[in-house]
Structure formats: structure tokens, C-alpha cells
Motif scaffolding. Sequence first.
Motif, PDB file in Angstrom:
ATOM      1  N   HIS A  44     -14.932  73.347  59.835  1.00 29.24           N
ATOM      2  CA  HIS A  44     -14.563  72.236  58.886  1.00 29.24           C
ATOM      3  C   HIS A  44     -13.129  71.769  59.172  1.00 29.24           C
ATOM      4  O   HIS A  44     -12.338  71.270  58.355  1.00 29.24           O
ATOM      5  N   ARG A  45     -12.496  72.057  60.477  1.00 28.09           N
ATOM      6  CA  ARG A  45     -11.191  71.383  60.660  1.00 28.09           C
ATOM      7  C   ARG A  45     -11.065  69.806  60.683  1.00 28.09           C
ATOM      8  O   ARG A  45     -10.249  69.380  60.700  1.00 28.09           O
ATOM      9  N   PHE A  46     -12.191  69.296  61.425  1.00 33.29           N
ATOM     10  CA  PHE A  46     -12.281  67.804  61.667  1.00 33.29           C
ATOM     11  C   PHE A  46     -13.659  67.381  61.005  1.00 33.29           C
ATOM     12  O   PHE A  46     -14.536  68.047  61.058  1.00 33.29           O
ATOM     13  N   LEU A  47     -13.667  66.072  60.685  1.00 33.83           N
ATOM     14  CA  LEU A  47     -14.786  65.260  60.371  1.00 33.83           C
ATOM     15  C   LEU A  47     -14.995  63.904  61.061  1.00 33.83           C
ATOM     16  O   LEU A  47     -14.004  63.387  61.340  1.00 33.83           O
ATOM     17  N   ARG A 102     -18.840  45.590  59.602  1.00 32.12           N
ATOM     18  CA  ARG A 102     -19.519  46.585  60.876  1.00 32.12           C
ATOM     19  C   ARG A 102     -18.999  47.799  60.417  1.00 32.12           C
ATOM     20  O   ARG A 102     -18.186  48.187  59.896  1.00 32.12           O
ATOM     21  N   SER A 103     -20.058  48.647  60.812  1.00 34.44           N
ATOM     22  CA  SER A 103     -19.708  50.172  60.802  1.00 34.44           C
ATOM     23  C   SER A 103     -18.648  50.582  61.779  1.00 34.44           C
ATOM     24  O   SER A 103     -18.502  50.212  62.983  1.00 34.44           O
ATOM     25  N   ARG A 104     -17.694  51.330  61.346  1.00 35.99           N
ATOM     26  CA  ARG A 104     -16.675  51.767  62.127  1.00 35.99           C
ATOM     27  C   ARG A 104     -16.641  53.450  61.648  1.00 35.99           C
ATOM     28  O   ARG A 104     -17.174  54.038  60.652  1.00 35.99           O
ATOM     29  N   HIS A 105     -15.991  54.308  62.725  1.00 34.53           N
ATOM     30  CA  HIS A 105     -15.815  55.467  62.751  1.00 34.53           C
ATOM     31  C   HIS A 105     -14.375  56.289  63.246  1.00 34.53           C
ATOM     32  O   HIS A 105     -13.730  55.353  63.803  1.00 34.53           O
ATOM     33  N   VAL A 106     -14.092  57.085  62.527  1.00 35.30           N
ATOM     34  CA  VAL A 106     -12.551  57.820  62.863  1.00 35.30           C
ATOM     35  C   VAL A 106     -13.019  59.336  62.679  1.00 35.30           C
ATOM     36  O   VAL A 106     -13.489  59.906  61.803  1.00 35.30           O
ATOM     37  N   VAL A 107     -12.168  59.971  63.579  1.00 36.46           N
ATOM     38  CA  VAL A 107     -12.179  61.491  63.284  1.00 36.46           C
ATOM     39  C   VAL A 107     -10.970  61.677  62.667  1.00 36.46           C
ATOM     40  O   VAL A 107      -9.882  61.282  63.030  1.00 36.46           O
ATOM     41  N   LEU A 108     -10.849  62.539  61.775  1.00 37.76           N
ATOM     42  CA  LEU A 108      -9.948  63.009  60.782  1.00 37.76           C
ATOM     43  C   LEU A 108      -9.619  64.357  60.562  1.00 37.76           C
ATOM     44  O   LEU A 108     -10.663  65.110  60.720  1.00 37.76           O
ATOM     45  N   GLU A 109      -8.556  65.051  60.643  1.00 36.03           N
ATOM     46  CA  GLU A 109      -8.387  66.425  60.363  1.00 36.03           C
ATOM     47  C   GLU A 109      -8.624  66.612  58.781  1.00 36.03           C
ATOM     48  O   GLU A 109      -8.136  65.944  57.839  1.00 36.03           O
ATOM     49  N   VAL A 110      -9.386  67.790  58.518  1.00 44.59           N
ATOM     50  CA  VAL A 110      -9.482  68.196  57.193  1.00 44.59           C
ATOM     51  C   VAL A 110      -8.320  68.980  56.586  1.00 44.59           C
ATOM     52  O   VAL A 110      -8.083  70.026  57.257  1.00 44.59           O
ATOM     53  N   VAL A 111      -7.736  68.520  55.738  1.00 46.00           N
ATOM     54  CA  VAL A 111      -6.420  69.458  55.240  1.00 46.00           C
ATOM     55  C   VAL A 111      -6.899  70.438  54.149  1.00 46.00           C
ATOM     56  O   VAL A 111      -6.325  71.157  53.851  1.00 46.00           O
ATOM     57  N   LEU A 113     -19.544  66.458  59.193  1.00 48.34           N
ATOM     58  CA  LEU A 113     -18.715  67.643  59.543  1.00 48.34           C
ATOM     59  C   LEU A 113     -19.729  68.484  60.645  1.00 48.34           C
ATOM     60  O   LEU A 113     -19.550  69.649  60.502  1.00 48.34           O
ATOM     61  N   GLY A 114     -20.585  67.797  61.398  1.00 54.53           N
ATOM     62  CA  GLY A 114     -21.310  68.448  62.249  1.00 54.53           C
ATOM     63  C   GLY A 114     -22.725  68.650  62.195  1.00 54.53           C
ATOM     64  O   GLY A 114     -23.228  69.200  62.954  1.00 54.53           O
ATOM     65  N   ARG A 115     -23.129  68.317  60.960  1.00 50.88           N
ATOM     66  CA  ARG A 115     -24.553  68.431  60.701  1.00 50.88           C
ATOM     67  C   ARG A 115     -25.086  67.177  60.460  1.00 50.88           C
ATOM     68  O   ARG A 115     -26.131  67.023  59.380  1.00 50.88           O
ATOM     69  N   GLY A 116     -24.628  66.219  60.783  1.00 47.72           N
ATOM     70  CA  GLY A 116     -25.203  64.553  60.359  1.00 47.72           C
ATOM     71  C   GLY A 116     -24.349  63.952  59.122  1.00 47.72           C
ATOM     72  O   GLY A 116     -23.932  64.810  58.319  1.00 47.72           O
ATOM     73  N   PRO A 117     -24.222  62.783  59.023  1.00 52.92           N
ATOM     74  CA  PRO A 117     -23.649  61.893  58.038  1.00 52.92           C
ATOM     75  C   PRO A 117     -24.328  62.300  56.757  1.00 52.92           C
ATOM     76  O   PRO A 117     -25.410  62.057  56.528  1.00 52.92           O
ATOM     77  N   ARG A 118     -23.423  62.289  55.630  1.00 53.69           N
ATOM     78  CA  ARG A 118     -23.618  62.201  54.441  1.00 53.69           C
ATOM     79  C   ARG A 118     -22.827  61.340  53.574  1.00 53.69           C
ATOM     80  O   ARG A 118     -21.716  61.241  53.763  1.00 53.69           O
ATOM     81  N   LEU A 119     -23.659  60.550  52.788  1.00 49.55           N
ATOM     82  CA  LEU A 119     -22.832  59.431  52.107  1.00 49.55           C
ATOM     83  C   LEU A 119     -21.957  60.328  51.142  1.00 49.55           C
ATOM     84  O   LEU A 119     -22.069  61.360  50.703  1.00 49.55           O
TER      85      LEU A 119
END
Length: 135
Positions: free
Chosen positions: A4-7, A18-27, A62-68
Motif C-alpha cells: 500500500h505504498r503507492f496507488l 478524458r481519463s487521466r492517471h497518476v501514481v502517488l505515494e500513500v502517506v 492499489l494493485g487489485r484493480g481500480p475501485r471508485l
Amino acid sequence: MLGHRFLRLTHTGRRTGRSRHVVLEVVEHDPVTGAVTVVSGFGRSADWFRNVTAGGPVAVDLGRGPRLADHQVLPLEEAVAVLRRYEGRNRLAGPLVRRALGALVGWRYTGSDADRRRLAAELPMVRLTPAASRP
């Protein structure tokens, strides 16, 4: 792999739609509710932050597929507390964390209470909570 370090945050462009994506660190991660908290390292002007706060749909992976997910910009006092807990969990990497945070805001971050408050005011935190009863 990274737990759970990044999402991966999927958000909708506020102008393009349009759909956009970003990788962020989980604090911070709450295993009971599934909520995760992230910080906008480029402040309120970051595109992902502006898109999320514009109200478009948000999905968290978080690695198991996107969730709203629903989002909430944390009030200052709560953001300060999250930052304090984050630093407490990452004591060994403290000097590196302080240097990185200082580089983001452009001033020397020492980890003092006053600096923590100033940092939380400049770099907003967003809590992303799995959306209730949505597919």
C-alpha cells in the motif's frame, strides 16, 4: 509488489473530460475502511488535484484493480496529524523524507511542529475512500 505504498489514481480531466492517471505515494492507509491519504507534492496547482477537486469521478488502484472512490481534502489540523504519523512511521528515512519535502516546497523543512503546519498548508492532502455501494 509495493503493498500500500503507492496507488494509481484515475481521474477525469476538468476541461477535456478524458481519463487521466497518476501514481502517488500513500502517506496513510486505513485497512479497516480502505481509505488512503495522499499528498499533492506540487500543491493546489497539480493537475490531478485540480481535476479531483473539480468533482469528476475518481478511481483508486492499489494493485487489485481500480475501485471508485470519494475524495476529501483534509482540513489543516488533520493534515498536520497525518504528516506527523507518516514521519513517525518513517523515522529511519527521516533525513531523506525531510530533504524531499523541503525540495517540493522550496524551503528547508526540519520536521518541527511549525514547519509541519506550514508544509501541510502548502501541500494539501486528499483522503480517498472506497465509494459505498457503487459498482
